[in-house]
Scaffold this motif. Sequence first.
Motif, PDB file in Angstrom:
ATOM      1  N   ILE A   1     -81.490 -35.144   2.819  1.00 33.26           N
ATOM      2  CA  ILE A   1     -82.596 -35.585   4.348  1.00 33.26           C
ATOM      3  C   ILE A   1     -81.932 -36.341   4.688  1.00 33.26           C
ATOM      4  N   LEU A   2     -80.884 -37.169   4.867  1.00 30.45           N
ATOM      5  CA  LEU A   2     -80.039 -38.687   5.391  1.00 30.45           C
ATOM      6  C   LEU A   2     -79.158 -37.424   6.207  1.00 30.45           C
ATOM      7  N   ASN A   3     -78.462 -36.516   5.539  1.00 38.21           N
ATOM      8  CA  ASN A   3     -77.721 -35.291   6.132  1.00 38.21           C
ATOM      9  C   ASN A   3     -77.731 -34.472   6.817  1.00 38.21           C
ATOM     10  N   GLU A   4     -79.554 -34.238   6.360  1.00 37.68           N
ATOM     11  CA  GLU A   4     -79.750 -33.101   7.833  1.00 37.68           C
ATOM     12  C   GLU A   4     -80.051 -33.991   8.813  1.00 37.68           C
ATOM     13  N   LYS A   5     -81.291 -35.337   8.787  1.00 36.65           N
ATOM     14  CA  LYS A   5     -81.441 -35.861  10.228  1.00 36.65           C
ATOM     15  C   LYS A   5     -79.746 -36.639  11.010  1.00 36.65           C
ATOM     16  N   ALA A   6     -78.386 -36.342  10.169  1.00 36.61           N
ATOM     17  CA  ALA A   6     -76.560 -37.154  10.914  1.00 36.61           C
ATOM     18  C   ALA A   6     -76.276 -36.197  11.807  1.00 36.61           C
ATOM     19  N   ALA A   7     -76.959 -34.054  10.595  1.00 37.71           N
ATOM     20  CA  ALA A   7     -76.590 -33.199  11.563  1.00 37.71           C
ATOM     21  C   ALA A   7     -77.294 -33.418  13.240  1.00 37.71           C
ATOM     22  N   SER A   8     -78.859 -33.632  13.092  1.00 29.81           N
ATOM     23  CA  SER A   8     -79.710 -33.617  13.781  1.00 29.81           C
ATOM     24  C   SER A   8     -79.917 -34.257  15.098  1.00 29.81           C
ATOM     25  N   ALA A   9     -78.694 -35.255  14.839  1.00 32.30           N
ATOM     26  CA  ALA A   9     -78.619 -36.585  15.445  1.00 32.30           C
ATOM     27  C   ALA A   9     -77.074 -36.273  15.954  1.00 32.30           C
ATOM     28  N   ALA A  10     -76.676 -35.802  15.341  1.00 34.40           N
ATOM     29  CA  ALA A  10     -74.893 -35.040  15.929  1.00 34.40           C
ATOM     30  C   ALA A  10     -75.143 -33.968  17.243  1.00 34.40           C
ATOM     31  N   ALA A  11     -76.447 -32.757  16.672  1.00 36.49           N
ATOM     32  CA  ALA A  11     -76.389 -31.908  16.952  1.00 36.49           C
ATOM     33  C   ALA A  11     -76.790 -32.396  18.935  1.00 36.49           C
ATOM     34  N   GLU A  12     -77.907 -33.290  18.999  1.00 34.14           N
ATOM     35  CA  GLU A  12     -78.418 -33.259  20.221  1.00 34.14           C
ATOM     36  C   GLU A  12     -77.871 -34.421  21.405  1.00 34.14           C
ATOM     37  N   ALA A  13     -76.276 -34.787  20.727  1.00 33.80           N
ATOM     38  CA  ALA A  13     -75.521 -35.720  21.879  1.00 33.80           C
ATOM     39  C   ALA A  13     -74.567 -34.751  21.633  1.00 33.80           C
TER      40      ALA A  13
ATOM     41  N   MET B   1     -92.388 -38.138  -5.220  1.00 36.38           N
ATOM     42  CA  MET B   1     -91.973 -38.788  -3.815  1.00 36.38           C
ATOM     43  C   MET B   1     -91.178 -37.131  -3.464  1.00 36.38           C
ATOM     44  N   ASP B   2     -91.782 -36.663  -2.586  1.00 35.02           N
ATOM     45  CA  ASP B   2     -91.370 -34.878  -2.020  1.00 35.02           C
ATOM     46  C   ASP B   2     -90.493 -35.243  -0.893  1.00 35.02           C
ATOM     47  N   ALA B   3     -90.404 -33.830   0.009  1.00 30.92           N
ATOM     48  CA  ALA B   3     -88.838 -33.848   0.649  1.00 30.92           C
ATOM     49  C   ALA B   3     -90.183 -34.527   2.444  1.00 30.92           C
ATOM     50  N   LYS B   4     -91.478 -34.084   1.714  1.00 32.73           N
ATOM     51  CA  LYS B   4     -92.301 -33.687   3.136  1.00 32.73           C
ATOM     52  C   LYS B   4     -92.167 -35.654   3.666  1.00 32.73           C
ATOM     53  N   GLU B   5     -93.160 -36.508   2.435  1.00 34.26           N
ATOM     54  CA  GLU B   5     -92.897 -38.110   2.226  1.00 34.26           C
ATOM     55  C   GLU B   5     -91.876 -38.463   3.381  1.00 34.26           C
ATOM     56  N   LEU B   6     -89.906 -38.075   2.572  1.00 33.26           N
ATOM     57  CA  LEU B   6     -89.150 -38.186   2.657  1.00 33.26           C
ATOM     58  C   LEU B   6     -88.773 -38.191   4.108  1.00 33.26           C
ATOM     59  N   ARG B   7     -88.990 -36.921   5.126  1.00 33.85           N
ATOM     60  CA  ARG B   7     -88.291 -36.728   6.442  1.00 33.85           C
ATOM     61  C   ARG B   7     -89.475 -37.576   7.612  1.00 33.85           C
TER      62      ARG B   7
ATOM     63  N   LYS C   1     -89.814 -40.594   7.079  1.00 36.41           N
ATOM     64  CA  LYS C   1     -89.305 -42.571   6.998  1.00 36.41           C
ATOM     65  C   LYS C   1     -87.479 -41.801   7.974  1.00 36.41           C
ATOM     66  N   THR C   2     -87.538 -43.382   8.125  1.00 33.80           N
ATOM     67  CA  THR C   2     -86.322 -43.650   9.727  1.00 33.80           C
ATOM     68  C   THR C   2     -85.356 -43.697   8.553  1.00 33.80           C
ATOM     69  N   PRO C   3     -84.263 -43.124   8.994  1.00 33.47           N
ATOM     70  CA  PRO C   3     -82.951 -43.232   8.092  1.00 33.47           C
ATOM     71  C   PRO C   3     -81.670 -44.269   7.577  1.00 33.47           C
ATOM     72  N   ASP C   4     -82.622 -45.555   8.136  1.00 33.14           N
ATOM     73  CA  ASP C   4     -82.957 -47.124   7.254  1.00 33.14           C
ATOM     74  C   ASP C   4     -83.775 -47.364   5.891  1.00 33.14           C
TER      75      ASP C   4
ATOM     76  N   VAL D   1     -82.887 -37.851  -1.195  1.00 31.82           N
ATOM     77  CA  VAL D   1     -82.567 -38.802  -0.079  1.00 31.82           C
ATOM     78  C   VAL D   1     -81.232 -38.313   0.686  1.00 31.82           C
ATOM     79  N   LYS D   2     -80.677 -37.693  -0.176  1.00 29.98           N
ATOM     80  CA  LYS D   2     -79.148 -38.144   0.780  1.00 29.98           C
ATOM     81  C   LYS D   2     -79.143 -36.882   1.051  1.00 29.98           C
TER      82      LYS D   2
END
Length: 68
Positions: free
Chosen positions: A56-68, A1-7, A9-12, A53-54
């Motif tokens: 990528i989850l933190n990256e997605k959370a940070a980008s969602a917070a930056a957009e809001a 599993m590499d980071a590209k595959e994980l990115r 995926k959805t947070p769930d 995985v952790k």
Amino acid sequence: MDAKELRDKTPDQLRDELANLKKEAFNLRFQQATNQLENTARMRQVRRNVARVKTILNEKAASAAAEA
């Protein structure tokens, strides 16, 4: 599993993957304690996949917070 595959995926899906990896890590620790573990390198792989995985989850959370 590499980071590209994980990115892709959805947070769930990532949370599900994280739960599965933690279960596997627990089982591997149990096998090691009872001297039944054959592939010791798998522990390292699982630990690093959990970290991926952790991250990528933190990256997605940070980008969602930056957009809001």
